[in-house]
Design an enzyme around this catalytic site. Structure first.
Site, mmCIF file in Angstrom:
data_model
loop_
_atom_site.group_PDB
_atom_site.id
_atom_site.type_symbol
_atom_site.label_atom_id
_atom_site.label_comp_id
_atom_site.label_asym_id
_atom_site.label_seq_id
_atom_site.Cartn_x
_atom_site.Cartn_y
_atom_site.Cartn_z
ATOM 1 N N HIS A 282 0.854 -1.190 0.000
ATOM 2 C CA HIS A 282 0.000 0.000 0.000
ATOM 3 C C HIS A 282 0.886 1.235 0.000
ATOM 4 C CE1 HIS A 282 -3.175 2.798 1.155
ATOM 5 N NE2 HIS A 282 -3.994 1.868 0.699
ATOM 6 N N ASP A 340 -7.885 -5.774 0.272
ATOM 7 C CA ASP A 340 -8.329 -6.623 -0.837
ATOM 8 C C ASP A 340 -7.892 -8.068 -0.701
ATOM 9 O OD1 ASP A 340 -9.641 -4.595 -2.192
ATOM 10 O OD2 ASP A 340 -7.754 -3.823 -2.961
HETATM 11 N N1 ACO Z 1 4.034 -7.618 -4.714
HETATM 12 C C1 ACO Z 1 5.354 -7.613 -4.925
HETATM 13 N N2 ACO Z 1 6.133 -6.517 -4.814
HETATM 14 C C2 ACO Z 1 5.530 -5.383 -4.462
HETATM 15 C C3 ACO Z 1 4.143 -5.302 -4.215
HETATM 16 C C4 ACO Z 1 3.386 -6.485 -4.353
HETATM 17 N N3 ACO Z 1 2.085 -6.486 -4.136
HETATM 18 N N4 ACO Z 1 3.818 -4.037 -3.900
HETATM 19 C C5 ACO Z 1 4.958 -3.335 -3.933
HETATM 20 N N5 ACO Z 1 5.991 -4.142 -4.268
HETATM 21 C C6 ACO Z 1 7.405 -3.769 -4.360
HETATM 22 C C7 ACO Z 1 7.684 -2.942 -5.598
HETATM 23 O O1 ACO Z 1 8.020 -3.767 -6.702
HETATM 24 C C8 ACO Z 1 8.838 -2.095 -5.128
HETATM 25 O O2 ACO Z 1 9.979 -2.880 -5.130
HETATM 26 P P1 ACO Z 1 11.445 -2.241 -5.462
HETATM 27 O O3 ACO Z 1 11.695 -1.277 -4.329
HETATM 28 O O4 ACO Z 1 12.364 -3.405 -5.488
HETATM 29 O O5 ACO Z 1 11.298 -1.568 -6.792
HETATM 30 C C9 ACO Z 1 8.497 -1.807 -3.671
HETATM 31 O O6 ACO Z 1 7.689 -2.921 -3.251
HETATM 32 C C10 ACO Z 1 7.736 -0.502 -3.448
HETATM 33 O O7 ACO Z 1 6.544 -0.575 -4.214
HETATM 34 P P2 ACO Z 1 5.933 0.609 -5.066
HETATM 35 O O8 ACO Z 1 5.308 0.040 -6.303
HETATM 36 O O9 ACO Z 1 6.934 1.695 -5.241
HETATM 37 O O10 ACO Z 1 4.808 1.102 -4.077
HETATM 38 P P3 ACO Z 1 3.609 2.037 -4.451
HETATM 39 O O11 ACO Z 1 3.266 2.793 -3.231
HETATM 40 O O12 ACO Z 1 3.868 2.809 -5.690
HETATM 41 O O13 ACO Z 1 2.434 0.990 -4.807
HETATM 42 C C11 ACO Z 1 0.602 -0.441 -4.662
HETATM 43 C C12 ACO Z 1 1.433 0.630 -3.952
HETATM 44 C C13 ACO Z 1 0.159 0.053 -6.050
HETATM 45 C C14 ACO Z 1 -0.664 -0.707 -3.835
HETATM 46 C C15 ACO Z 1 1.448 -1.739 -4.795
HETATM 47 O O14 ACO Z 1 1.823 -2.193 -3.516
HETATM 48 C C16 ACO Z 1 0.714 -2.834 -5.542
HETATM 49 O O15 ACO Z 1 0.707 -2.845 -6.778
HETATM 50 N N6 ACO Z 1 0.078 -3.795 -4.805
HETATM 51 C C17 ACO Z 1 -0.678 -4.841 -5.436
HETATM 52 C C18 ACO Z 1 -2.025 -4.320 -5.883
HETATM 53 C C19 ACO Z 1 -2.969 -4.066 -4.727
HETATM 54 O O16 ACO Z 1 -3.141 -4.899 -3.842
HETATM 55 N N7 ACO Z 1 -3.607 -2.893 -4.749
HETATM 56 C C20 ACO Z 1 -4.604 -2.503 -3.749
HETATM 57 C C21 ACO Z 1 -4.174 -1.313 -2.983
HETATM 58 S S1 ACO Z 1 -5.361 -0.981 -1.717
HETATM 59 C C22 ACO Z 1 -6.671 -0.333 -2.512
HETATM 60 O O17 ACO Z 1 -6.604 0.247 -3.561
HETATM 61 C C23 ACO Z 1 -7.950 -0.541 -1.872
#
Ligand code: ACO
Length: 405
Positions: A282, A340
């Site tokens: 998140h 989720d």
């Molecule tokens: N699985 C694997 N790796 C992940 C995940 C994940 N679910 N989420 C983040 N990471 C990793 C990224 O690849 C990144 O790695 P790095 O530092 O090696 O490049 C690091 O963790 C930081 O992640 P970001 O993408 O920079 O975080 P951001 O804040 O931009 O994204 C998000 C947040 C979009 C929710 C992301 O965690 C994600 O895509 N999660 C999966 C989708 C999801 O569950 N979304 C629901 C969010 S809650 C809602 O909307 C109700």
């Protein structure tokens, strides 16, 4: 005190912050998140208390008006919402224009946008009375629209709202009753659905809420602004994650279930795979999402009530969570389950098809979007949202005649 906006306007300076990682877009008194603590408050009240002591319409009242309703206020509010559960009869003809296999979120984007054509007596976003009546209409009609979209996809007749039922029982009646068979509400399932609504009701300046604010800042009508929120919510990085999370669990189950978790997690950690652990991570929570905890409890309650405590997907989800929470990749990035991760299992047990999950999220979030829109429009300092950019294209050049290009 320096007015940074004036300073930037005078000097031509601006900040560059892709993804708004550290930009506050507004002041808000609605929802507070402490991402490090894993705390979520609506108007100061902890989500745990609201989810266990209040119902969804009380929560709607709180988000819209700032205080929990007393008995009289609640009765009045419920009455006003209940009066508006029907949609204009013409809406069903509009719905018929869609393919039956259209994604429910495609249909919902269209239906919610179309409300401005059907209720154009309340489209002046600057008029508080118009905003009030469109808020009530939207909250009241979303369950009707979601269930119409569902029934249409099934080729079944729409079920009209039954206003003697409560908000959430009524939704379940419209979803699951048929002209041949009544829906017998199950208290545990109704309460679980209501809790899903509460947990999704608002979440400060997420992508869809920011979309609603930006869209509304142009002075467009409330229905159009909410339709923009629905469109934004659809994406798998946002509201679409509940659908994606359940699909992911089903994929792992097909691969061999719990035994295949290690293989799946290895794929997630491989940066070339583009596979994410859906329902994890998140932007704001760097700790356990409090909504995920409540959702996991609700999962237990629902599966127990239905005699499904051995549900293989729930077992798989809990095992996957355990592996991830002990894995250096997730620990170092502070990736925890979000709302989720478990909500799909609850919805599936209730009988909601996977493709409808995000539409239900939109139903629940509508009140948050409206409360945020109201807050913005009521602020005398509000301006049209207009981000700047860092231009990286060509410098000035002259058009050549077509034969010389
Ligand atoms: N699985 C694997 N790796 C992940 C995940 C994940 N679910 N989420 C983040 N990471 C990793 C990224 O690849 C990144 O790695 P790095 O530092 O090696 O490049 C690091 O963790 C930081 O992640 P970001 O993408 O920079 O975080 P951001 O804040 O931009 O994204 C998000 C947040 C979009 C929710 C992301 O965690 C994600 O895509 N999660 C999966 C989708 C999801 O569950 N979304 C629901 C969010 S809650 C809602 O909307 C109700």
């Amino acid at each position: 005190v320096i007015d940074i906006r004036k300073l930037y306007a005078q000097t031509g300076m601006f900040t560059y912050d892709p993804g708004f990682m550290s930009t506050g877009s507004c002041q808000s008194a609605i929802t507070y998140i402490d991402g490090d603590k894993g705390e979520l408050l609506y108007r100061g009240y902890p989500i745990e208390q609201l989810a266990t002591q209040c119902d969804y319409l009380e929560t709607c009242y709180l988000l819209l008006y700032g205080e929990l309703p007393n008995d009289v206020q609640k009765k009045d509010f419920v009455g006003r919402v209940t009066n508006h559960t029907m949609v204009n009869e013409q809406m069903q003809f509009f719905l018929r224009g869609f393919r039956r296999d259209a994604h429910p979120m495609a249909v919902m984007t269209g239906l919610v946008g179309a409300l401005s054509a059907f209720y154009h007596d309340s489209t002046d976003i600057n008029n508080p009375e118009h905003r009030e009546i469109s808020a009530i209409r939207l909250i009241a009609k979303m369950p009707t629209l979601v269930s119409m979209a569902y029934k249409y996809s099934m080729g079944q007749p729409y079920m009209y709202p039954k206003n003697k039922l409560g908000y959430t029982s009524n939704f379940m009646h419209m979803m699951f009753a048929t002209p041949c068979e009544e829906y017998e509400p199950n208290d545990v399932l109704v309460r679980a659905m209501d809790r899903i609504f509460i947990l999704h009701a608002d979440h400060e300046q997420n992508a869809s809420t920011s979309t609603v604010r930006l869209c509304g800042s142009s002075g467009t009508n409330p229905f159009a602004a909410i339709a923009a929120g629905v469109a934004c919510l659809w994406g798998p990085a946002h509201g679409g994650a509940n659908e994606a999370a359940l699909n992911m669990l089903e994929d792992i189950q097909r691969m061999g279930g719990v035994a295949k978790i290690g293989e799946f997690v290895a794929k997630v950690k491989d940066k070339n795979s583009n596979v994410k652990l859906m329902g994890f991570g998140h932007r704001v929570y760097k700790n356990y999402d409090p909504r995920a905890k409540l959702m996991r409890e609700t999962c237990h309650e629902v599966l127990d009530a239905l005699g499904l405590h051995n549900d293989p997907l729930f077992k798989l989800a809990m095992a996957l969570e355990k592996v991830a929470l002990e894995d250096e990749y997730f620990v170092s990035r502070k990736l925890y389950p979000n709302v989720d991760f478990y909500s799909g299992i609850v919805q599936r047990a209730i009988g909601i098809p996977v493709s409808l999950f995000t539409a239900i999220f939109a139903l629940a979030r509508t009140v948050g979007w409206i409360a945020q829109l109201n807050e913005m429009i009521s602020d005398p300092e509000y301006k049209i949202g207009r981000p700047r950019q860092l231009y990286t294209g060509a410098t000035r050049r002259d058009v050549q005649a077509i034969g010389q290009r």
